[in-house]
Design an enzyme around this catalytic site. Structure first.
Site, PDB file in Angstrom:
ATOM      1  CG  HIS A   9      -0.194  -0.369   2.739  1.00  0.00           C
ATOM      2  ND1 HIS A   9       0.196   0.802   3.128  1.00  0.00           N
ATOM      3  CD2 HIS A   9       0.123  -0.462   2.968  1.00  0.00           C
ATOM      4  CE1 HIS A   9       1.160   0.881   3.957  1.00  0.00           C
ATOM      5  NE2 HIS A   9       0.847  -0.357   4.234  1.00  0.00           N
ATOM      6  CD  GLU A  82       1.876  -5.656   8.193  1.00  0.00           C
ATOM      7  OE1 GLU A  82       2.589  -6.682   8.010  1.00  0.00           O
ATOM      8  OE2 GLU A  82       2.558  -4.426   7.838  1.00  0.00           O
TER       9      GLU A  82
END
Length: 203
Positions: A9, A82
């Site tokens: 990202h 994550e």
């Protein structure tokens, strides 16, 4: 053969402040939005059959910008999140590193033995993200797929693909919106590209 374009990202404010994000749901910074636009407009690939993303906002924002370029709908996948850093999330790295925080001494030196309080181990996260990757591979034989995820999660995917022990995890660099390319033939991985940021030269 399946090819996966694995992308981290864009930048967030917590990235700028060097805070662990984990499952905390942060947004892209203005720079992060520009980075996502840059990889969408200057990606070194011209076609994709599908796009998957971690369901966390910073990844979904990145993925949606890329998806528009390729006329695709983003498929959120919780497995691509994550690692959960538990009680360490939101804490500046300098505080964790120099604050005598119990267990953090293993974070860089022995991640395979690191367990953030109320979070995941690196091994648990690796098992989770690889379930997601294997599902994507099974669903997209002979296709090319974009996957948007996170810095540590991507390192763990690459470690699994290369059969690298987890104590070498941090030897793999992952910049914001870095591009990695995996080819999968009969379940076997070939890593074709790691941590490319050539698309950012256009910023």
């Amino acid at each position: 053969m399946t090819r996966i374009f694995l992308i981290r990202h864009g930048e967030t404010e917590w990235n700028k402040e060097n805070r662990l994000q984990g499952h905390s749901d942060t947004n892209l910074s203005p720079k992060g939005l520009s980075q996502a636009i840059a990889i969408a407009e200057h990606a070194p690939f011209k076609h994709a059959d599908a796009i998957y993303s971690s369901d966390l906002t910073r990844a979904m924002e990145t993925a949606k910008i890329i998806a528009e370029r390729f006329n695709l709908n983003v498929k959120p996948m919780i497995e691509l999140r994550e690692i959960n850093f538990g009680d360490w999330e939101g804490v500046p790295m300098r505080v964790l590193a120099y604050g005598n925080i119990k267990g953090f001494d293993k974070f860089f030196t022995a991640p395979e033995r690191c367990h953030p309080p109320h979070g995941e181990t690196f091994l648990e996260c690796q098992a989770r993200v690889m379930i997601g990757i294997r599902e994507i591979i099974a669903n997209h034989e002979n296709q090319e797929v974009i996957v948007v995820s996170h810095g540590t999660a991507i390192r763990l995917i690459l470690s699994a693909a290369l059969d690298i022990p987890l104590h070498k995890l941090w030897a793999i660099s992952q910049a914001n919106v870095a591009l990695n390319v995996l080819r999968v033939d009969d379940g076997e991985f070939t890593v074709e590209l790691v941590n490319s940021t050539a698309h950012l030269y256009h910023l």
